[in-house]
Design an enzyme around this catalytic site. Structure first.
Site, PDB file in Angstrom:
ATOM      1  N   ASP A   1      -9.934   6.752   9.685  1.00 56.18           N
ATOM      2  CA  ASP A   1      -9.782   7.311   8.338  1.00 56.18           C
ATOM      3  C   ASP A   1     -10.800   8.442   8.202  1.00 56.18           C
ATOM      4  O   ASP A   1     -11.318   8.925   9.219  1.00 56.18           O
ATOM      5  CB  ASP A   1      -9.925   6.234   7.253  1.00 56.18           C
ATOM      6  CG  ASP A   1     -11.311   5.603   7.230  1.00 56.18           C
ATOM      7  OD1 ASP A   1     -12.218   6.092   7.935  1.00 56.18           O
ATOM      8  OD2 ASP A   1     -11.487   4.618   6.489  1.00 56.18           O
TER       9      ASP A   1
ATOM     10  N   TYR B   1       0.841  -1.201   0.000  1.00 51.75           N
ATOM     11  CA  TYR B   1       0.000   0.000   0.000  1.00 51.75           C
ATOM     12  C   TYR B   1       0.870   1.243   0.000  1.00 51.75           C
ATOM     13  O   TYR B   1       1.963   1.239   0.566  1.00 51.75           O
ATOM     14  CB  TYR B   1      -0.855   0.056   1.269  1.00 51.75           C
ATOM     15  CG  TYR B   1      -1.869  -1.043   1.418  1.00 51.75           C
ATOM     16  CD1 TYR B   1      -3.147  -0.897   0.896  1.00 51.75           C
ATOM     17  CD2 TYR B   1      -1.554  -2.208   2.109  1.00 51.75           C
ATOM     18  CE1 TYR B   1      -4.098  -1.895   1.051  1.00 51.75           C
ATOM     19  CE2 TYR B   1      -2.491  -3.221   2.273  1.00 51.75           C
ATOM     20  CZ  TYR B   1      -3.760  -3.061   1.742  1.00 51.75           C
ATOM     21  OH  TYR B   1      -4.697  -4.048   1.904  1.00 51.75           O
TER      22      TYR B   1
END
Lengths: 314, 223
Positions: B85, B71
């Site tokens: 997030d 990632y």
């Protein structure tokens, strides 16, 4: 490793195992071929021989040659190949005349008569001889006649790595030094002598060492600020590098300047090598030196974080 | 698009704000095929590589789920959110100016290797037969068990404080959101995951994936 330019220096060889190519950058893809070569030479009690061409064939044959920049200077290439454990580097002077050799003549003159090669290891797509007409099929078809063992590095082995010198040049031209590092298997580096610059940096607390690189064909990554490791003699320092035209101070030429952290010595005339670890930002113009200074303080923090992390995990 | 007898594997770049299931559904509808699935959920706010099995290939998806993932993304320090997030709003912020490069290096290093990671409460994991995020939304207190994961590489690629750009190579089951939150906690200022792109799953790379629109266009043009 011995760097040679005459066949006769190979006379003492018992079983020369050979590969050929420009190997610019000596990247992870090249490494696959080269380490295989070294391993075979060692297990069979022979010698690993790399034929390389200088200048780079594209400089001699034209085709947009003037703009081609290389990942490694000849000196750097020698060091990299030597580190892999290659026994001999045969430096073939690449000329128009040499490029006119037919594939047959190349094999006869260079490989058989010259090197007395026993085995040739090459990539599936390697081409040689006049107009690049010689290929692996030609070699396989004639190997009995040539008395040469041929080993092909398959498409799978090469493409799996998915690396080419061209990819790396493109990444560097975009400043993507971390992508380049992934392909190279090491940081991209620049080496040169420290020369005296305009001494503007020291006025704002960021004295820099101006790096002069004598090889004009060496690829310089895109303009910007980079986090770097600096090698000076046997010591290593953290630092940051500016590559560019210095728009804020209306610079007249493109410079490469290293600022070493926690360092305060006069190093004019010293030989420096810098490894480019990450790009911090592209070059930007400020209205005033104060704006530049403010930005440089941020850049330094960013560079320190990146380098500290690398230092810490080593 | 002609699906061969043995099925096929599609590499798709999941757009931001789509769920992984949305992508599968869209393709199921377009391809008019029942057997279709993906190998490993990507959060709605993340983009990047999704492996999609079509036809008989769905049977092989399980073996792909165990692959390591790479990632790239951005962690912002000095702010937190309940979901770790941007799915939920900020619930705290603090000054990060005193954080030193050394502290960041030490914290990142501590989040490398074999770790016991507690999944985010806002996740698809089931606790007592209920999706954890449903309980979280009802303000129920639930306890999530930590799981063993491996972070093989945690590189800082760029810094623009409060943003830290990174690249992580990790085992399956790793929540990058939790890594972001843990990094913030270790620095004492909090942190959350601002952006995330999955660039690789095993040997499959994002650069070889279809853009969703491109795939949709291709399927439609073949009708």
């Amino acid at each position: 490793m011995k760097v040679i330019d005459h066949f006769k220096e190979l006379d003492a060889c018992i079983l020369p195992i050979v590969t050929s190519g420009t190997f610019d950058g000596v990247h992870s893809g090249h490494l696959k071929i080269l380490s295989g070569l070294v391993q075979q030479a060692q297990t069979r009690g022979g010698e690993s021989v790399v034929i390389t061409y200088w200048p780079h064939p594209r400089f001699v044959l034209g085709k947009g040659s003037s703009s081609l920049k290389l990942l490694s200077t000849f000196e750097e290439k020698v060091k990299l190949l030597s580190d892999i454990g290659i026994d001999y580097l045969l430096k073939v002077r690449f000329s128009k005349e040499f490029s006119e050799l037919s594939p047959e003549a190349f094999v006869q003159k260079v490989l058989i008569k010259g090197i007395k090669a026993k085995k040739l290891i090459i990539g599936y797509d390697h081409r040689f001889g006049k107009n690049q007409t010689g290929d692996i099929d030609f070699l396989k078809k004639n190997k009995e006649r040539f008395g040469l063992e041929i080993e092909e590095i398959s498409r799978l082995d090469i493409d799996q790595v998915g690396i080419s010198s061209t990819n790396i040049r493109q990444a560097l031209a975009a400043g993507e030094v971390d992508a380049a590092q992934g392909y190279l298997g090491r940081y991209y580096s620049l080496s040169g002598i420290v020369t005296r610059g305009d001494q503007i940096g020291r006025k704002i607390g960021f004295p820099t060492a101006n790096l002069f690189i004598s090889e004009s064909y060496k690829l310089i990554p895109s303009d910007g600020v980079y986090a770097i490791f600096v090698y000076l003699g046997l010591e290593r320092f953290d630092g940051m590098l500016n590559i560019g035209w210095r728009p804020t101070v209306k610079g007249k030429k493109r410079t490469i300047e290293a600022h070493l952290f926690d360092f305060n010595k006069d190093i004019y005339g010293s030989y420096l090598r810098v490894e480019l670890v990450a790009i911090i930002r592209k070059e930007i113009e400020f209205n005033h030196l104060d704006g530049l200074k403010e930005q440089l303080i941020k850049d330094k923090l960013a560079a320190k974080i990146i380098l500290e992390k690398v230092n810490y995990s080593k | 698009m002609i699906i061969p007898e043995e099925g096929s594997l599609l590499l798709v770049n999941k757009p931001k704000s789509w769920t992984s299931f949305d992508v599968v559904n869209k393709l199921r509808y377009l391809l008019k095929i029942k057997k279709i699935g993906h190998a490993g959920t990507l959060d709605p706010l993340a983009s990047g590589l999704l492996l999609i099995g079509v036809g008989k290939y769905t049977k092989k998806l399980e073996s792909l789920q165990g692959l390591d993932k790479t990632y790239e993304g951005i962690i912002e320090i000095g702010k937190t959110t309940p979901s770790f997030d941007l799915e939920t709003p900020f619930d705290s912020s603090s000054d990060y100016m005193h954080v030193t490069p050394q502290q960041i290096a030490v914290a990142v290093e501590a989040l490398t290797g074999e770790l016991d990671q507690i999944p985010p409460i806002y996740s698809a994991i089931k606790v007592n037969g209920q999706r954890a995020y449903k309980s979280a939304r009802k303000n129920e207190i639930i306890e999530l068990k930590s799981r063993k994961i491996k972070v093989y590489k945690f590189e800082i690629t760029r810094v623009h404080l409060p943003e830290i750009h990174f690249r992580v190579v990790c085992s399956k089951g790793t929540y990058i959101r939790s890594l972001a939150k843990d990094l913030g906690e270790k620095l004492g200022v909090g942190g959350y995951l601002k952006e995330l792109v999955r660039t690789q799953v095993g040997g499959y790379k994002l650069e070889n994936a279809f853009q969703l629109e491109q795939l949709v266009g291709q399927i439609n043009s073949e009708k």
